[in-house]
Scaffold this motif. Structure first.
Motif, short mmCIF file in Angstrom:
data_model
loop_
_atom_site.label_atom_id
_atom_site.label_comp_id
_atom_site.label_asym_id
_atom_site.label_seq_id
_atom_site.Cartn_x
_atom_site.Cartn_y
_atom_site.Cartn_z
N ALA A 6 0.86 -1.19 0.00
CA ALA A 6 0.00 0.00 0.00
C ALA A 6 0.90 1.23 0.00
O ALA A 6 1.73 1.39 0.89
N ARG A 7 0.73 2.09 -1.00
CA ARG A 7 1.60 3.26 -1.13
C ARG A 7 0.77 4.54 -1.09
O ARG A 7 -0.26 4.65 -1.76
N LYS A 8 1.23 5.50 -0.29
CA LYS A 8 0.54 6.78 -0.14
C LYS A 8 1.32 7.88 -0.84
O LYS A 8 2.54 7.83 -0.92
N TRP A 9 0.59 8.89 -1.32
CA TRP A 9 1.25 10.07 -1.86
C TRP A 9 0.30 11.26 -1.82
O TRP A 9 -0.89 11.12 -1.54
N ILE A 10 0.86 12.43 -2.11
CA ILE A 10 0.08 13.67 -2.10
C ILE A 10 -0.11 14.14 -3.54
O ILE A 10 0.85 14.28 -4.29
N MET A 11 -1.36 14.39 -3.91
CA MET A 11 -1.68 14.91 -5.24
C MET A 11 -1.25 16.39 -5.33
O MET A 11 -1.07 17.06 -4.31
N PRO A 12 -1.11 16.92 -6.55
CA PRO A 12 -0.74 18.33 -6.71
C PRO A 12 -1.70 19.30 -6.01
O PRO A 12 -1.29 20.38 -5.58
N ASP A 13 -2.98 18.91 -5.89
CA ASP A 13 -3.95 19.79 -5.23
C ASP A 13 -4.02 19.57 -3.73
O ASP A 13 -4.87 20.15 -3.05
N GLY A 14 -3.12 18.72 -3.19
CA GLY A 14 -3.08 18.48 -1.76
C GLY A 14 -3.83 17.25 -1.30
O GLY A 14 -3.71 16.84 -0.14
N GLU A 15 -4.61 16.64 -2.19
CA GLU A 15 -5.38 15.45 -1.79
C GLU A 15 -4.44 14.29 -1.50
O GLU A 15 -3.47 14.05 -2.23
N ARG A 16 -4.73 13.56 -0.41
CA ARG A 16 -3.96 12.37 -0.07
C ARG A 16 -4.61 11.15 -0.70
O ARG A 16 -5.83 11.02 -0.70
N TYR A 17 -3.77 10.26 -1.25
CA TYR A 17 -4.31 9.09 -1.93
C TYR A 17 -3.46 7.88 -1.59
O TYR A 17 -2.28 7.99 -1.24
N CYS A 18 -4.08 6.71 -1.70
CA CYS A 18 -3.38 5.46 -1.42
C CYS A 18 -3.81 4.42 -2.45
O CYS A 18 -4.99 4.38 -2.85
N ALA A 19 -2.85 3.63 -2.91
CA ALA A 19 -3.15 2.57 -3.88
C ALA A 19 -2.31 1.34 -3.54
O ALA A 19 -1.26 1.45 -2.90
N LEU A 20 -2.79 0.19 -3.96
CA LEU A 20 -2.06 -1.06 -3.79
C LEU A 20 -1.24 -1.29 -5.05
O LEU A 20 -1.80 -1.50 -6.13
N VAL A 21 0.09 -1.22 -4.93
CA VAL A 21 0.94 -1.27 -6.11
C VAL A 21 1.89 -2.46 -6.04
O VAL A 21 2.20 -2.98 -4.96
N ASP A 22 2.35 -2.87 -7.21
CA ASP A 22 3.36 -3.92 -7.29
C ASP A 22 4.70 -3.35 -6.83
O ASP A 22 5.14 -2.32 -7.34
N ARG A 23 5.32 -4.00 -5.88
CA ARG A 23 6.55 -3.47 -5.30
C ARG A 23 7.66 -3.36 -6.35
O ARG A 23 8.50 -2.46 -6.28
N ALA A 24 7.68 -4.27 -7.33
CA ALA A 24 8.75 -4.28 -8.32
C ALA A 24 8.53 -3.26 -9.43
O ALA A 24 9.44 -2.52 -9.81
#
Length: 423
Positions: A6-24
């Motif tokens: 599960a990886r989190k990041w901040i969008m350009p407009d400040g929104e926080r988002y999380c997605a399940l991504v392939d580690r590789a």
């Protein structure tokens, strides 16, 4: 196990988002991302809810991988989970995989910390409950999405049966003893000891840097005096403080562009204005003028509490992880029999409020007391939380009344009677 995280990041407009991504590859899982976006994010739920959904669905995908099948292929063939598979999934959901949520601010992970050969531990009952609930909802949503027009009445019955089995397998949480087992706040003596411990230059103060000592003293004093939550404390901006009037604003402001914290502390209660005593107001002013302004990068950010430790985040807004570390250090410095968390001070505030109201010669009505408590805590008027704290206070009064009655009975029943003589 699947190499998903599960990886989190901040969008350009400040929104926080999380997605399940392939580690590789860094690519997100399509169906999980679609579910989190349409069913969690678009429902205006928090980043925390998105993180929990990603972590839960990773458990589901790991279960499918361990048992050698694809959930999508099974659904497309209308081969839904059997009761015995649901039971195995329930057992799988009890395991603790030490899930790590990465972000752009994470430090490198040491090899071996998350190895596949570790011995799984059991997660808490509420976590098991959340996992099975989210998985049941996801499988229902995924079945409707994949089958489309083929999702007829018969199919709906089968899918609903799987959902009901999973929901029935959730651990039961009896509500009968919740009042008895509910965690208490610190007693007066504990609060006094805590305040004395946090005095700058106190011998037992666990922090060595004077600036850190003063910041952490202010942090504890605000929790004690205002009874606010962790997210509310870390969300306070300098502009929220009215030094002339002695007031502070607690404001809901999710997804702020000027907040560099990926996991932004959130105000979960209602926005409100609280009064500040003269002593607390002066402590805040002194921290800003004499301590905070000397921290590199602190002036770049409007938040009251900042990181003092030198490094790439020095002067940045204090994170929840840093706050938790401060509380952990304080806990270890307190007496061994003390069980302390920051939220205990919110409970302690409510205890003192109940005692203060009870000692008044002409107290407000019970309803007015609840309304005042609800406003200060940021609850909706009529909230059951206010009644809960009133019930806790009544419990202690009942205990004292019961002890007094027993002592009175002991005196009445065991006083030697005067001997009587027959006339």
């Amino acid at each position: 196990m699947t190499a998903l995280v599960a990886r989190k990041w901040i969008m350009p407009d400040g929104e926080r988002y999380c997605a399940l991504v392939d580690r590789a590859t860094g690519l997100p899982n399509y169906y999980v991302s679609l579910y989190v976006t349409t069913q969690v994010r678009n429902a205006s739920l928090s980043l925390s809810a998105m993180v929990k959904a990603c972590q839960t669905l990773k458990v589901l995908l790991d279960f499918c991988n361990e048992n050698g099948f694809s959930m999508e292929e099974r659904i497309l063939q209308s081969m839904f989970l059997e009761p015995h598979e649901c039971a195995r999934l329930r057992d799988f959901c009890q395991r603790n995989f030490n899930e790590h949520v990465s972000s752009s601010l994470d430090l490198p992970i040491r090899k071996g910390n998350n190895g596949p050969n570790r011995t799984p531990q059991t997660v808490t009952t509420p976590y098991q409950y959340i996992r099975l609930t989210n998985i049941a909802d996801y499988l229902t949503w995924l079945s409707r999405l994949l089958l489309g027009k083929s999702f007829d009445v018969a199919t709906s019955t089968k899918v609903e049966a799987v959902k009901n089995i999973l929901l029935a397998l959730r651990p039961r949480n009896s509500g009968r003893n919740t009042f008895i087992s509910r965690k208490r706040g610190l007693k007066k003596e504990g609060v006094t000891s805590l305040v004395e411990l946090m005095m700058p230059n106190a011998i037992a103060n666990p922090f060595r840097d004077q600036g850190v000592q003063y910041r952490n003293q202010l942090l504890i004093e605000m929790l004690v005096s205002l009874g606010i939550r962790r997210g509310e404390l870390l969300n306070i901006r300098i502009e929220d403080i009215d030094f002339r009037r002695g007031e502070i604003l607690i404001v809901r402001r999710a997804d702020q562009e000027d907040d560099p914290r990926t996991e932004q502390p959130l105000v979960k209660t209602l926005s409100r204005r609280l009064a500040l005593g003269a002593r607390l107001t002066e402590m805040i002013r002194k921290y800003i003028v004499d301590v905070r302004r000397k921290i590199p990068n602190a002036r770049r950010f409007p938040y009251l509490f900042v990181t003092h430790k030198s490094g790439p985040t020095q002067g940045y807004p204090m994170s929840e992880a840093s706050y938790n570390n401060v509380i952990s250090v304080i806990t270890r410095a307190m007496p061994a029999d003390s069980q302390f968390s920051g939220h205990d001070l919110r409970h302690a505030w409510n205890d003192r409020y109940s005692e203060w109201m009870d000692q008044k010669v002409d107290p407000e009505s019970e309803q007015e007391q609840e309304n005042i408590r609800s406003y200060w805590m940021g609850w909706n008027q009529g909230s059951s939380s206010a009644k809960t704290y009133n019930a806790r206070f009544l419990e202690r009064k009942a205990m004292l009344a019961g002890l007094s009655l027993q002592k009175n009975d002991e005196v009445a029943m065991h006083v030697p009677r005067k001997a009587t003589t027959d006339k």
